[in-house]
Design a protein around this motif. Sequence first.
Motif, PDB file in Angstrom:
ATOM      1  N   ARG A 126       0.838  -1.204   0.000  1.00  0.00           N
ATOM      2  CA  ARG A 126       0.000   0.000   0.000  1.00  0.00           C
ATOM      3  C   ARG A 126       0.866   1.246   0.000  1.00  0.00           C
ATOM      4  NH1 ARG A 126      -2.318   0.913   5.609  1.00  0.00           N
ATOM      5  NH2 ARG A 126      -0.083   1.378   5.804  1.00  0.00           N
ATOM      6  N   ASP A 127       1.881   1.252   0.829  1.00  0.00           N
ATOM      7  CA  ASP A 127       2.770   2.417   0.891  1.00  0.00           C
ATOM      8  C   ASP A 127       3.507   2.601  -0.431  1.00  0.00           C
ATOM      9  OD1 ASP A 127       1.926   2.829   3.467  1.00  0.00           O
ATOM     10  OD2 ASP A 127       3.660   1.829   4.385  1.00  0.00           O
ATOM     11  N   TRP A 128       3.888   1.501  -1.078  1.00  0.00           N
ATOM     12  CA  TRP A 128       4.558   1.618  -2.379  1.00  0.00           C
ATOM     13  C   TRP A 128       3.618   2.236  -3.404  1.00  0.00           C
ATOM     14  CZ3 TRP A 128       3.279  -0.340  -7.161  1.00  0.00           C
ATOM     15  CH2 TRP A 128       4.216  -0.118  -8.180  1.00  0.00           C
ATOM     16  N   PHE A 129       2.358   1.789  -3.443  1.00  0.00           N
ATOM     17  CA  PHE A 129       1.387   2.352  -4.387  1.00  0.00           C
ATOM     18  C   PHE A 129       1.253   3.864  -4.180  1.00  0.00           C
ATOM     19  CE2 PHE A 129      -0.413  -1.897  -5.351  1.00  0.00           C
ATOM     20  CZ  PHE A 129      -0.636  -1.751  -6.703  1.00  0.00           C
ATOM     21  N   VAL A 130       1.137   4.295  -2.926  1.00  0.00           N
ATOM     22  CA  VAL A 130       0.956   5.718  -2.652  1.00  0.00           C
ATOM     23  C   VAL A 130       2.178   6.507  -3.113  1.00  0.00           C
ATOM     24  CG1 VAL A 130       0.685   7.439  -0.821  1.00  0.00           C
ATOM     25  CG2 VAL A 130      -0.637   5.318  -0.755  1.00  0.00           C
ATOM     26  N   GLU A 131       3.370   5.982  -2.800  1.00  0.00           N
ATOM     27  CA  GLU A 131       4.583   6.674  -3.221  1.00  0.00           C
ATOM     28  C   GLU A 131       4.708   6.714  -4.739  1.00  0.00           C
ATOM     29  OE1 GLU A 131       9.458   6.366  -2.676  1.00  0.00           O
ATOM     30  OE2 GLU A 131       8.125   4.985  -1.620  1.00  0.00           O
ATOM     31  N   ARG A 132       4.453   5.591  -5.380  1.00  0.00           N
ATOM     32  CA  ARG A 132       4.545   5.529  -6.845  1.00  0.00           C
ATOM     33  C   ARG A 132       3.488   6.422  -7.492  1.00  0.00           C
ATOM     34  NH1 ARG A 132       8.355   4.959 -10.513  1.00  0.00           N
ATOM     35  NH2 ARG A 132       7.604   4.014 -12.446  1.00  0.00           N
ATOM     36  N   GLY A 133       2.356   6.543  -6.849  1.00  0.00           N
ATOM     37  CA  GLY A 133       1.279   7.360  -7.394  1.00  0.00           C
ATOM     38  C   GLY A 133       1.597   8.841  -7.429  1.00  0.00           C
ATOM     39  N   GLN A 134       2.577   9.268  -6.636  1.00  0.00           N
ATOM     40  CA  GLN A 134       2.920  10.695  -6.615  1.00  0.00           C
ATOM     41  C   GLN A 134       3.484  11.186  -7.932  1.00  0.00           C
ATOM     42  OE1 GLN A 134       5.531  11.126  -3.236  1.00  0.00           O
ATOM     43  NE2 GLN A 134       3.902  10.702  -1.742  1.00  0.00           N
ATOM     44  N   THR A 135       4.087  10.288  -8.717  1.00  0.00           N
ATOM     45  CA  THR A 135       4.657  10.673 -10.014  1.00  0.00           C
ATOM     46  C   THR A 135       3.897  10.055 -11.194  1.00  0.00           C
ATOM     47  OG1 THR A 135       6.231   8.829  -9.848  1.00  0.00           O
ATOM     48  CG2 THR A 135       6.971  11.004  -9.065  1.00  0.00           C
ATOM     49  N   TYR A 141      -5.910   5.021 -25.578  1.00  0.00           N
ATOM     50  CA  TYR A 141      -5.361   3.703 -25.269  1.00  0.00           C
ATOM     51  C   TYR A 141      -3.897   3.829 -24.862  1.00  0.00           C
ATOM     52  CZ  TYR A 141      -5.213  -1.413 -25.505  1.00  0.00           C
ATOM     53  OH  TYR A 141      -5.123  -2.747 -25.182  1.00  0.00           O
ATOM     54  N   ASP A 142      -3.126   4.616 -25.592  1.00  0.00           N
ATOM     55  CA  ASP A 142      -1.719   4.810 -25.270  1.00  0.00           C
ATOM     56  C   ASP A 142      -1.549   5.485 -23.910  1.00  0.00           C
ATOM     57  OD1 ASP A 142      -0.639   3.629 -27.517  1.00  0.00           O
ATOM     58  OD2 ASP A 142      -0.554   5.482 -28.663  1.00  0.00           O
ATOM     59  N   ARG A 143      -2.365   6.494 -23.631  1.00  0.00           N
ATOM     60  CA  ARG A 143      -2.234   7.212 -22.366  1.00  0.00           C
ATOM     61  C   ARG A 143      -2.614   6.328 -21.179  1.00  0.00           C
ATOM     62  NH1 ARG A 143      -5.237  10.912 -25.313  1.00  0.00           N
ATOM     63  NH2 ARG A 143      -6.917  10.955 -23.770  1.00  0.00           N
ATOM     64  N   ALA A 144      -3.656   5.519 -21.370  1.00  0.00           N
ATOM     65  CA  ALA A 144      -4.053   4.594 -20.307  1.00  0.00           C
ATOM     66  C   ALA A 144      -2.986   3.535 -20.086  1.00  0.00           C
ATOM     67  CB  ALA A 144      -5.388   3.939 -20.670  1.00  0.00           C
ATOM     68  N   ASP A 145      -2.407   3.033 -21.160  1.00  0.00           N
ATOM     69  CA  ASP A 145      -1.345   2.038 -21.043  1.00  0.00           C
ATOM     70  C   ASP A 145      -0.130   2.632 -20.328  1.00  0.00           C
ATOM     71  OD1 ASP A 145      -0.271  -0.612 -21.659  1.00  0.00           O
ATOM     72  OD2 ASP A 145       1.089   0.446 -23.015  1.00  0.00           O
ATOM     73  N   HIS A 177       3.364   2.708 -15.708  1.00  0.00           N
ATOM     74  CA  HIS A 177       4.049   3.472 -14.672  1.00  0.00           C
ATOM     75  C   HIS A 177       4.122   2.650 -13.383  1.00  0.00           C
ATOM     76  CE1 HIS A 177       5.268   6.987 -12.302  1.00  0.00           C
ATOM     77  NE2 HIS A 177       4.390   6.576 -11.382  1.00  0.00           N
ATOM     78  N   PHE A 178       3.055   1.925 -13.078  1.00  0.00           N
ATOM     79  CA  PHE A 178       3.059   1.073 -11.894  1.00  0.00           C
ATOM     80  C   PHE A 178       3.678  -0.294 -12.177  1.00  0.00           C
ATOM     81  CE2 PHE A 178      -0.139   4.236 -10.960  1.00  0.00           C
ATOM     82  CZ  PHE A 178       0.042   4.495  -9.605  1.00  0.00           C
ATOM     83  N   ARG A 179       3.386  -0.847 -13.328  1.00  0.00           N
ATOM     84  CA  ARG A 179       3.836  -2.200 -13.640  1.00  0.00           C
ATOM     85  C   ARG A 179       5.355  -2.285 -13.797  1.00  0.00           C
ATOM     86  NH1 ARG A 179       2.914  -7.354 -12.641  1.00  0.00           N
ATOM     87  NH2 ARG A 179       3.187  -8.741 -14.433  1.00  0.00           N
ATOM     88  N   SER A 180       5.968  -1.271 -14.401  1.00  0.00           N
ATOM     89  CA  SER A 180       7.390  -1.349 -14.739  1.00  0.00           C
ATOM     90  C   SER A 180       8.295  -1.359 -13.507  1.00  0.00           C
ATOM     91  CB  SER A 180       7.770  -0.182 -15.652  1.00  0.00           C
ATOM     92  OG  SER A 180       7.553   1.059 -14.985  1.00  0.00           O
ATOM     93  N   GLU A 181       7.849  -0.764 -12.411  1.00  0.00           N
ATOM     94  CA  GLU A 181       8.678  -0.680 -11.205  1.00  0.00           C
ATOM     95  C   GLU A 181       8.055  -1.438 -10.034  1.00  0.00           C
ATOM     96  OE1 GLU A 181      11.609   0.692 -11.139  1.00  0.00           O
ATOM     97  OE2 GLU A 181      11.535   1.508 -13.181  1.00  0.00           O
TER      98      GLU A 181
END
Length: 467
Positions: free
Chosen positions: A321-330, A354-358, A363-367
């Motif tokens: 959960r904390d990782w999601f919140v931190e990653r969500g900041q960028t 489609y490109d923007r949603a991907d 952004h979350f999946r890659s890290e």
Amino acid sequence: MESRSVRVGTWNVEYAAGEEKNAARLERLLAADCDVLVLTETNDALALPAPYVAVSSDQRPTAAAGGRWVTIWSRLPARQLATNDPVRTAAAELAGAIVVYGTVLPWHTDPGPTPADAAPAPNWSEFMRVTALQGAEWRALRDRNPDSLFIVAGDLNQSLGAQHYYGTQAGRQLLRDCLMQAGLTCLTDGEHLPQGLLRHPLIDHICAAAPAGEVIEGEDWVGWEGAREGTSRLSDHSGVAVTLRSTPGESLHPGGSETMSITIAGKRVPDPFERLAAYASRYSSTLIRYDLAGQDEPFTLSRDEVRRTRKIASRISDRERDWFVERGQTAPWTQVEADADLGDADPEQEGGLYDRADALYQHFRSEAPRNVNMAKISKVLHLKRPALVPLLDSHLEREYRSLARQAARRYPARGYSRLYWAAIRDDLLLNRDSIAAMRSRFAKDDREAVRRLSQLTDLRVLDILTW
């Protein structure tokens, strides 16, 4: 209001090759005395005389010069209408408020746009894909022309009677669903076609929807075999003609209860309204605390929002959960509108939704940490963009695996082996009208839990029905 009629025929003329055979074909076509003839697998060499005028699909890339999937011949003045697939389909607006859509739906081994070096597509997979897309186009044409007699005719590659001849149970059900959702009646299925008219059930059909405030009827059917004993074969298909008559009455236009048919991943969902109502009653707290609790802010991600996903079994730990919140900041939240809809995300459009949603997903999946998988990311992003991001867990993945592979072959430039979002989008477009009809019923239901369903996005409704 007086009734009005038009006589319509259709025949797959097997490439319309051979001067002598075309003369014989022409004789049979003229004998049917049709106002409108939809010829499929045809060629410009087979031309009807004046006063007929032609509206044709584009040249078939693999056919001889003049070869076309569809030509609509009309004795009435005609104006060509644009279609989403101008090679496989053609459409025309005729004098007298008539709209005609001619098509050839894929056969069992049709490879579609699959690249030559790709693995062969599973049998009937292209039929399932194209039929869903054309079904959406039929509904759109009907909605844009509510006061017109709407006709879909051509080679639909499914027999629609009690006796099996060609096709599959899933294919027939999908085709029937698409016709019903567009308010179309098939006048050449087993229920309407006179018994004994032809040796085999038809796979070439004439379907029609009456203008608003009217009903459609068929009369004076005529059929002819593609080959008769002692004569050369003119086609591997039979031909058929019927007079369509629209008369005043209660129109079955999309939007009423008769359109509440849902097809997901090629399978019809039985009793979708009751299944959704049962879910709303059993999982009322899920709807309240996950779906309908609102967002803190559409362009940020809070700890409470991530925690809410546990209501749909995300199993996200406190550390995750904390990782999601931190990653969500960028995260590129501002590149994707809060009300963005998957139906508007065309995979063929470069630089589009489609490109923007991907990009937001990647952004979350890659890290992502080791245990933060596709399902966890999807459950978080669906909460933030509920009309756009599917709840892609292991169950949905299994249901759509084959269709996702097919979608990836349709869009090879994307570089994925499976495109789940594209496959789910096809079903979203297919089922829009039925979901709208159910939403109207949800809002009027006596049960508070069921009324909550009217606030869900179409995408979430499909997700619930997938289980």
